[in-house]
Design an enzyme around this catalytic site. Structure first.
Site, PDB file in Angstrom:
ATOM      1  N   CYS A  67      90.498  75.140  38.777  1.00  0.00           N
ATOM      2  CA  CYS A  67      91.641  75.050  39.678  1.00  0.00           C
ATOM      3  C   CYS A  67      91.734  76.269  40.586  1.00  0.00           C
ATOM      4  O   CYS A  67      92.346  76.206  41.655  1.00  0.00           O
ATOM      5  CB  CYS A  67      92.936  74.883  38.895  1.00  0.00           C
ATOM      6  SG  CYS A  67      93.308  76.250  37.774  1.00  0.00           S
TER       7      CYS A  67
ATOM      8  N   HIS B 246      79.198  89.830  39.353  1.00  0.00           N
ATOM      9  CA  HIS B 246      80.323  88.932  39.636  1.00  0.00           C
ATOM     10  C   HIS B 246      80.464  87.877  38.543  1.00  0.00           C
ATOM     11  O   HIS B 246      81.576  87.615  38.065  1.00  0.00           O
ATOM     12  CB  HIS B 246      80.124  88.261  40.990  1.00  0.00           C
ATOM     13  CG  HIS B 246      81.194  87.270  41.328  1.00  0.00           C
ATOM     14  ND1 HIS B 246      82.479  87.629  41.674  1.00  0.00           N
ATOM     15  CD2 HIS B 246      81.176  85.903  41.337  1.00  0.00           C
ATOM     16  CE1 HIS B 246      83.206  86.545  41.884  1.00  0.00           C
ATOM     17  NE2 HIS B 246      82.438  85.488  41.692  1.00  0.00           N
TER      18      HIS B 246
ATOM     19  N   GLU C   8      92.236  86.111  31.185  1.00  0.00           N
ATOM     20  CA  GLU C   8      92.520  84.779  30.614  1.00  0.00           C
ATOM     21  C   GLU C   8      91.259  84.200  29.987  1.00  0.00           C
ATOM     22  O   GLU C   8      90.154  84.351  30.513  1.00  0.00           O
ATOM     23  CB  GLU C   8      93.110  83.860  31.686  1.00  0.00           C
ATOM     24  CG  GLU C   8      92.207  83.579  32.872  1.00  0.00           C
ATOM     25  CD  GLU C   8      91.418  82.305  32.707  1.00  0.00           C
ATOM     26  OE1 GLU C   8      91.583  81.639  31.679  1.00  0.00           O
ATOM     27  OE2 GLU C   8      90.621  82.012  33.595  1.00  0.00           O
ATOM     28  N   PRO C   9      91.412  83.559  28.818  1.00  0.00           N
ATOM     29  CA  PRO C   9      90.241  83.160  28.041  1.00  0.00           C
ATOM     30  C   PRO C   9      89.600  81.831  28.431  1.00  0.00           C
ATOM     31  O   PRO C   9      88.438  81.595  28.113  1.00  0.00           O
ATOM     32  CB  PRO C   9      90.793  83.068  26.613  1.00  0.00           C
ATOM     33  CG  PRO C   9      92.231  82.686  26.804  1.00  0.00           C
ATOM     34  CD  PRO C   9      92.667  83.358  28.078  1.00  0.00           C
ATOM     35  N   GLN C  10      90.335  80.941  29.134  1.00  0.00           N
ATOM     36  CA  GLN C  10      89.784  79.609  29.372  1.00  0.00           C
ATOM     37  C   GLN C  10      88.540  79.613  30.247  1.00  0.00           C
ATOM     38  O   GLN C  10      87.684  78.750  30.127  1.00  0.00           O
ATOM     39  CB  GLN C  10      90.825  78.694  30.017  1.00  0.00           C
ATOM     40  CG  GLN C  10      91.982  78.360  29.113  1.00  0.00           C
ATOM     41  CD  GLN C  10      93.235  79.028  29.633  1.00  0.00           C
ATOM     42  OE1 GLN C  10      93.252  80.231  29.855  1.00  0.00           O
ATOM     43  NE2 GLN C  10      94.280  78.258  29.815  1.00  0.00           N
TER      44      GLN C  10
END
Length: 422
Positions: free
Chosen positions: A50, A97, A112-114
């Protein structure tokens, strides 16, 4: 060959642009096939979430322009518009990157882990589509190792922080008592599952999950004491909801202005807090124009995210250091692989010259020539053939005053050659 990372993310493009460039899971195989089929592209992987769409490719030197043009064509966007919000990294910068993306340093919510799971899915999809070769395979394996080390040795992932957590955190600033709030979650993917867990932990007792298949919704809702409905039951559930958080992969909006207006009328215009995490969006932007609706998208979570960044900056600095070590290790392995390919090619050429000279020598022996003369001729001929190419190159380097090449030749051909007379 060049390692290329090219894409857009939440920093360079608005949600309107990101949803146009996002890859639908159903079209990913075809996209990988097209991308890998470009003459300038040797290997390819696609990461689409997203908040970002990124292409990782091994290309010819001019491959960047070709890949950007393909991305625009695939999504029906003018390449000029796309280039204004696209970024690119080459070779070790591309590797850095990718590692920063994997550990969440480039995410909207720091750490964030997702994203690591999404990256592993992208890797697996590319592998199944035969988009991976030695270069990307090695890069992804190094990246996963670095991500594991960062998660183990730093505090960047200890607190439950994600886009889902940020959405619930924002809701907590509006609702003083979550125990009285009714939540409607649309979708049943990983993000919505995290949202549901955070809401229950925050005190929400009435939870409804709307999903295309009721079975999947029940799998998510039941363990948390919630209920599941299908998407066609949303209008009735919407009238009862104080909190609505949506994250599906639907290509078109699920909640329209008319549907929300009717729900507001049924609930006598009691306000509804909405967060649309999906890209493409699940909730029509016009819904935000209604006076009793508080609609937020992923781009509106910046305040929560900024606060999160302050808490995690120390861990992020530690992670950057580990990534630098990871990039160094990847470069070291890459150089070794490159040297191995050169050695293989050079040995193959030498063996071809050897076999050719040997065939000539055996033919002379077959004709009855003196064995000692044949052996001496073989040694002389083989020496000349093996040294001809390097000798010509050395003369050209000397003529051009390429002292760097001459020194490298000295190191390789003389200093490294065993002296049998010692």
């Amino acid at each position: 060959m060049t390692l290329l990372a090219l894409g857009i993310n939440h920093r360079t493009a608005t949600v309107e642009v990101r949803e146009q460039v996002a890859f639908d899971p159903a079209e990913l195989d075809a996209a990988l096939g097209e991308l890998r089929g470009l003459p300038e592209v040797r290997e390819a992987a696609v990461l689409s979430t997203c908040n970002r769409t990124e292409l990782y490719c091994v290309t010819d030197p001019e491959g960047e322009a070709v890949v950007l043009d393909w991305l625009g064509r695939f999504h029906g966007l003018p390449v000029e518009d796309l280039s204004r919000c696209a970024y690119h990294y080459l070779d070790h910068e591309a590797a850095r990157h990718l590692m920063r993306v994997a550990v969440g340093l480039d995410s909207m919510v720091l750490g964030e882990p997702q994203i690591l799971g999404q990256l592993k899915d992208a890797y697996q999809a590319s592998r199944e589509a035969r988009g991976l070769g030695k270069e990307l395979e090695c890069l992804f394996q190094h990246t996963f190792a670095v991500a594991k080390q960062v998660r183990t040795e730093t505090g960047i992932g200890r607190n439950p922080v994600s886009v889902a957590y940020a959405a619930v955190s924002l809701a907590s600033r509006i609702f003083e008592d979550f125990g009285r709030a009714r939540a409607l979650l649309i979708g049943a993917g990983e993000t919505i599952e995290l949202v549901a867990r955070h809401l229950v932990e925050a005190g929400v007792r009435q939870l409804t999950v709307a999903n295309r298949t009721r079975e999947r919704g029940e799998q998510l809702a039941a363990p948390l004491g919630g209920q599941a409905i299908t998407l066609d039951a949303i209008p009735d559930a919407l009238a009862e909801a104080d909190i609505v958080i949506s994250s599906t992969a639907a290509p078109l909006p699920i909640l329209g202005k008319g549907m929300v207006e009717r729900a507001l009328k049924k609930r006598r215009y009691r306000p509804i807090f909405m967060v649309d995490i999906a890209v493409p969006r699940d909730i029509e932007p016009e819904v935000g124009q209604l006076s009793d609706i508080f609609l937020y998208t992923v781009d509106d979570l910046q305040e929560v995210i900024a606060e999160n960044r302050r808490h995690r900056q120390v861990a992020a600095d530690q992670a950057e250091s580990l990534i630098e070590h990871g990039v160094g290790a990847w470069l070291h392995d890459r150089r070794i692989r490159s040297g191995g390919e050169l050695i293989h090619d050079y040995r193959s050429r030498a063996e071809t010259l050897r076999d050719h000279s040997l065939e000539q020598a055996l033919a002379r022996l077959g004709r009855g020539e003196e064995p000692e003369a044949v052996v001496r001729r073989l040694a002389h001929q083989l020496t000349n053939r093996l040294l001809h190419g390097p000798t010509v190159a050395l003369r050209e380097a000397a003529s051009a005053e390429r002292h760097d090449l001459l020194q490298a030749a000295t190191d390789l051909l003389l200093d490294a050659t065993p002296d049998k007379t010692r």
